[in-house]
Design an enzyme around this catalytic site. Structure first.
Site, PDB file in Angstrom:
ATOM      1  N   TYR A   1       0.812  -1.213   0.000  1.00 28.11           N
ATOM      2  CA  TYR A   1       0.000   0.000   0.000  1.00 28.11           C
ATOM      3  C   TYR A   1       0.847   1.266   0.000  1.00 28.11           C
ATOM      4  O   TYR A   1       0.303   2.374   0.040  1.00 28.11           O
ATOM      5  CB  TYR A   1      -0.961  -0.004   1.193  1.00 28.11           C
ATOM      6  CG  TYR A   1      -2.148  -0.917   0.994  1.00 28.11           C
ATOM      7  CD1 TYR A   1      -2.004  -2.146   0.364  1.00 28.11           C
ATOM      8  CD2 TYR A   1      -3.409  -0.569   1.434  1.00 28.11           C
ATOM      9  CE1 TYR A   1      -3.076  -2.994   0.178  1.00 28.11           C
ATOM     10  CE2 TYR A   1      -4.493  -1.404   1.264  1.00 28.11           C
ATOM     11  CZ  TYR A   1      -4.317  -2.622   0.635  1.00 28.11           C
ATOM     12  OH  TYR A   1      -5.393  -3.464   0.454  1.00 28.11           O
TER      13      TYR A   1
ATOM     14  N   LYS B   1       3.567 -14.528   4.972  1.00 28.77           N
ATOM     15  CA  LYS B   1       3.948 -15.479   3.917  1.00 28.77           C
ATOM     16  C   LYS B   1       5.475 -15.524   3.823  1.00 28.77           C
ATOM     17  O   LYS B   1       6.069 -15.382   2.767  1.00 28.77           O
ATOM     18  CB  LYS B   1       3.315 -15.062   2.592  1.00 28.77           C
ATOM     19  CG  LYS B   1       3.441 -16.087   1.463  1.00 28.77           C
ATOM     20  CD  LYS B   1       2.664 -17.347   1.706  1.00 28.77           C
ATOM     21  CE  LYS B   1       2.744 -18.281   0.495  1.00 28.77           C
ATOM     22  NZ  LYS B   1       2.120 -19.592   0.744  1.00 28.77           N
TER      23      LYS B   1
ATOM     24  N   ASP C   1      -1.841 -18.358   3.967  1.00 32.94           N
ATOM     25  CA  ASP C   1      -2.859 -19.093   3.214  1.00 32.94           C
ATOM     26  C   ASP C   1      -3.591 -20.107   4.085  1.00 32.94           C
ATOM     27  O   ASP C   1      -4.819 -20.117   4.145  1.00 32.94           O
ATOM     28  CB  ASP C   1      -2.260 -19.753   1.963  1.00 32.94           C
ATOM     29  CG  ASP C   1      -0.907 -20.384   2.192  1.00 32.94           C
ATOM     30  OD1 ASP C   1      -0.526 -20.568   3.364  1.00 32.94           O
ATOM     31  OD2 ASP C   1      -0.223 -20.706   1.199  1.00 32.94           O
TER      32      ASP C   1
ATOM     33  N   ASP D   1      -6.122  -6.142   5.246  1.00 34.36           N
ATOM     34  CA  ASP D   1      -7.237  -5.521   4.539  1.00 34.36           C
ATOM     35  C   ASP D   1      -8.196  -6.600   4.029  1.00 34.36           C
ATOM     36  O   ASP D   1      -9.416  -6.534   4.227  1.00 34.36           O
ATOM     37  CB  ASP D   1      -6.699  -4.691   3.379  1.00 34.36           C
ATOM     38  CG  ASP D   1      -7.765  -3.801   2.748  1.00 34.36           C
ATOM     39  OD1 ASP D   1      -8.886  -3.726   3.291  1.00 34.36           O
ATOM     40  OD2 ASP D   1      -7.474  -3.182   1.718  1.00 34.36           O
TER      41      ASP D   1
END
Length: 479
Positions: free
Chosen positions: A125, A172, A205, A229
Site C-alpha cells: 500500500y 507469507k 494461506d 485488509d
C-alpha cells in the site's frame, strides 16, 4: 467536552452519520462537532486528493476524525482518501473487531470473537508502482522495522488491555523471506516480552483457511497491510455482515473512526441503510476519547436492538427478525434501549479509559553494511536466456561477472529449463568473482556505462548488500 471532526461522506454516508450522531448524543456523548467536506464533490471540483487543505487543518487540530464512507470517482488520477489519511496522519494501527451476533444475525460461526489488527502505512500500500517493460509492471513491497515493531507491540498491548489471551501473526515468510520474514522476526522478538499472552504464527494461506473455517481458534490476529485488509473484510462477513463492522485507525497523535463498508450510492436517500458499521466506529471513538461509559451504554443498547429483531433490510429475515425498519427508525430503536442490556447476547463492560500508548521507536546501532553485488534489470525481447547471457558477459570485467539471470524470479541461466515461460523483463546478477567479496559503486557505474555503449536497455538496478555478514537479498527461485 471533546471537539471532533466529522465528514458525512457520499452515498449513504450522510444518512448513517446523522443516525450515528443522533444515537451517541442521546446517550450523553460529550462532544462538539466540526464538519468538513471530503470525497466525491471535492474530487470532482478538481482536487485529486479529495480533501482541502483547510480540512486537513481541522483534522490535525482536533486529533479525532469520525468519517462516513466516501466515493472515489472511477478512472485514473484519484488517490484513495482512506489510504492517504492513514499515512499522512501516521495512523499505523487499523483495529477491526469481528464478533458473532448469533442467533439474531445469521452466521455459520456462532462462537466467533476475534480482533484483526492490521498494519496501516506500508507494505504494497505504499503505492509505488512502475511499468518497466512492454510486458512487466512492478509494485514495491516495503516493510520496515519501525512499522513492524509499532503494529506488533500495539497488538500485544491491545490484548493485554482488553483481556485477550492469544495473539496470532499471519505472514507469507516461506516465500517472501526478507519482507514478511522481518515481520515474523519482529513478532517473535516482541512476543517474548509478553510471556503471559500466548503467541503463534501461521502462514497466511492456511491461516486464512483456518480462520474462515474455525475462527474460534483465534483471538487477536496481527498482519501486514494487504493481508489485513483482505482478511478483516472476510472476518466481518463471516460473522454475519460487513455492514455491521466498524474500525479504528490509531496513530501517535491522531485517530480516525469509520465503517468498513463503502458508500453504496444505489441505496442513498432511501432511508434503508444500516448505520451499525459507523455506529461501531463511533463506539470505538468514544472509548478512545475517554468516554467508555457512554460507549458501553450505546453498545449494549445496540445489542439489545439487534436481539429484539429490529432490523434494517440487510439483516431482516422472516422467523428471526420482528420488525423491518429504516435508518431513522433503527436509530430511534437504539435510543429507546439506552440504559438496557441484552438478555441473550453478551453485554459489554469497558473498564479502560486509557488510550494504548506505544513507546517511541528506538533506532538500533547501524549494522555493518557491505555492497557485494548488483542486479541489473534488462528490457530485452528475446526468448533464449543463453543469448542474453552472452550479451551481458560483454559488459562484465575481470573482477565483477555475471552469475545469474532470472525471469519473474525463476532462474533461467545458467542451467535453465526450456519449458520456463519468459517475459521481456530479466534480472541479471553481477557479483565479484570471489564469493562474498565486496564491490564498490564505481563498479556499478562501469557496468551501466558499458551497457549503454552496447545498447542494452537497463530499466532498474538493485544493489545487493550484506548486513553484519548476512546476505540481505533473495536468491533466484531454483538457485
Amino acid at each position: 467536552m471533546k471537539t471532533i471532526t466529522v465528514a458525512k461522506g457520499d452515498g449513504i454516508g450522510p444518512e448513517i452519520m446523522d443516525a450515528t450522531l443522533k444515537i451517541i448524543l442521546a446517550a450523553g456523548a460529550q462532544i462538539n462537532i466540526e464538519e468538513i467536506e471530503v470525497g466525491e464533490k471535492v474530487y470532482l471540483s478538481g482536487n485529486t486528493a479529495g480533501i482541502a487543505k483547510e480540512s486537513w487543518d481541522t483534522i490535525r487540530r482536533n486529533k479525532v476524525f469520525l468519517k462516513a464512507p466516501i466515493t472515489t470517482p472511477q478512472g485514473g488520477g484519484y488517490k484513495s482518501l482512506n489510504v492517504t489519511t492513514r499515512k499522512f496522519l501516521g495512523l499505523y494501527a487499523n483495529v477491526r473487531p469481528c464478533t458473532s451476533l448469533h442467533p439474531f444475525v445469521q452466521t455459520k460461526h456462532p462462537k466467533m470473537d476475534i480482533v484483526i489488527i492490521r498494519e496501516n502505512e506500508e507494505d504494497l500500500y505504499a503505492g509505488i508502482e512502475h511499468q518497466q517493460t512492454d510486458e512487466v509492471v512492478q509494485c514495491l513491497k516495503l516493510i520496515s522495522r519501525p512499522g513492524c515493531e509499532k503494529i506488533v507491540r500495539y497488538a500485544f498491548e491491545y490484548a493485554k488491555q482488553y483481556g485477550r489471551k492469544k495473539v496470532t501473526c499471519f505472514t507469507k515468510d516461506n516465500i517472501m523471506k526478507q519482507t514478511d520474514g522481518l515481520f515474523h522476526k519482529v513478532f517473535d522478538e516482541i512476543a517474548a516480552e509478553y510471556p503471559e499472552i500466548e503467541n503463534e504464527h501461521w502462514i497466511i494461506d492456511i491461516g486464512a483457511a483456518k480462520m474462515a473455517d474455525t475462527p474460534e481458534a483465534f483471538d487477536v490476529i496481527v498482519m501486514p497491510n494487504l493481508y489485513g485488509d483482505v482478511l478483516s473484510d472476510v472476518a466481518a462477513q463471516i460473522t454475519g455482515s460487513v455492514g455491521l463492522a466498524g474500525s479504528s485507525n490509531i496513530g501517535e497523535e491522531c485517530a480516525m473512526f469509520e465503517a468498513i463498508h463503502g458508500s453504496a450510492p444505489r441505496r442513498a436517500g432511501q432511508n434503508v441503510a444500516n448505520p451499525s458499521g459507523l455506529l461501531q466506529g463511533a463506539i470505538m471513538m468514544l472509548t478512545h476519547i475517554g468516554q467508555s461509559e457512554i460507549a458501553e451504554k450505546v453498545q449494549n443498547a445496540w445489542l439489545k436492538t439487534i436481539e429484539e429483531g429490529i432490523h434494517t433490510y440487510d439483516l431482516y429475515k422472516d422467523g428471526t427478525s420482528s420488525r423491518l425498519v429504516g435508518t431513522d427508525e433503527f436509530a430511534d430503536a437504539v435510543i429507546s434501549n439506552l440504559g438496557k442490556k441484552p438478555g441473550t447476547l453478551q453485554s459489554v463492560h469497558y473498564e479502560h479509559d486509557k488510550q494504548i500508548v506505544i513507546p517511541p521507536y528506538k533506532r538500533r546501532e547501524p549494522a555493518h553494511k557491505e555492497l557485494v553485488g548488483v542486479d541489473l534489470f534488462v528490457h530485452w525481447q528475446g526468448t533464449n536466456p543463453d543469448v542474453l547471457a552472452e550479451a551481458m558477459k560483454t559488459i562484465q570485467f575481470p573482477d565483477v561477472v555475471l552469475t545469474m539471470i532470472t525471469n519473474r524470479g525463476i532462474k533461467v541461466w545458467p542451467e535453465g529449463f526450456s519449458e520456463t515461460f519468459c517475459t521481456d523483463h530479466w534480472r541479471c546478477r553481477f557479483k565479484h568473482v570471489t564469493t562474498g567479496k565486496a564491490i564498490d559503486k564505481n563498479d556499478i557505474i562501469l557496468l551501466l556505462s558499458a551497457a549503454q555503449k552496447a545498447g542494452i536497455d537497463i530499466v532498474k538496478t538493485e544493489n545487493l548488500y550484506t548486513f553484519n555478514g548476512v546476505d540481505a537479498y533473495s536468491l533466484g527461485q531454483g538457485q
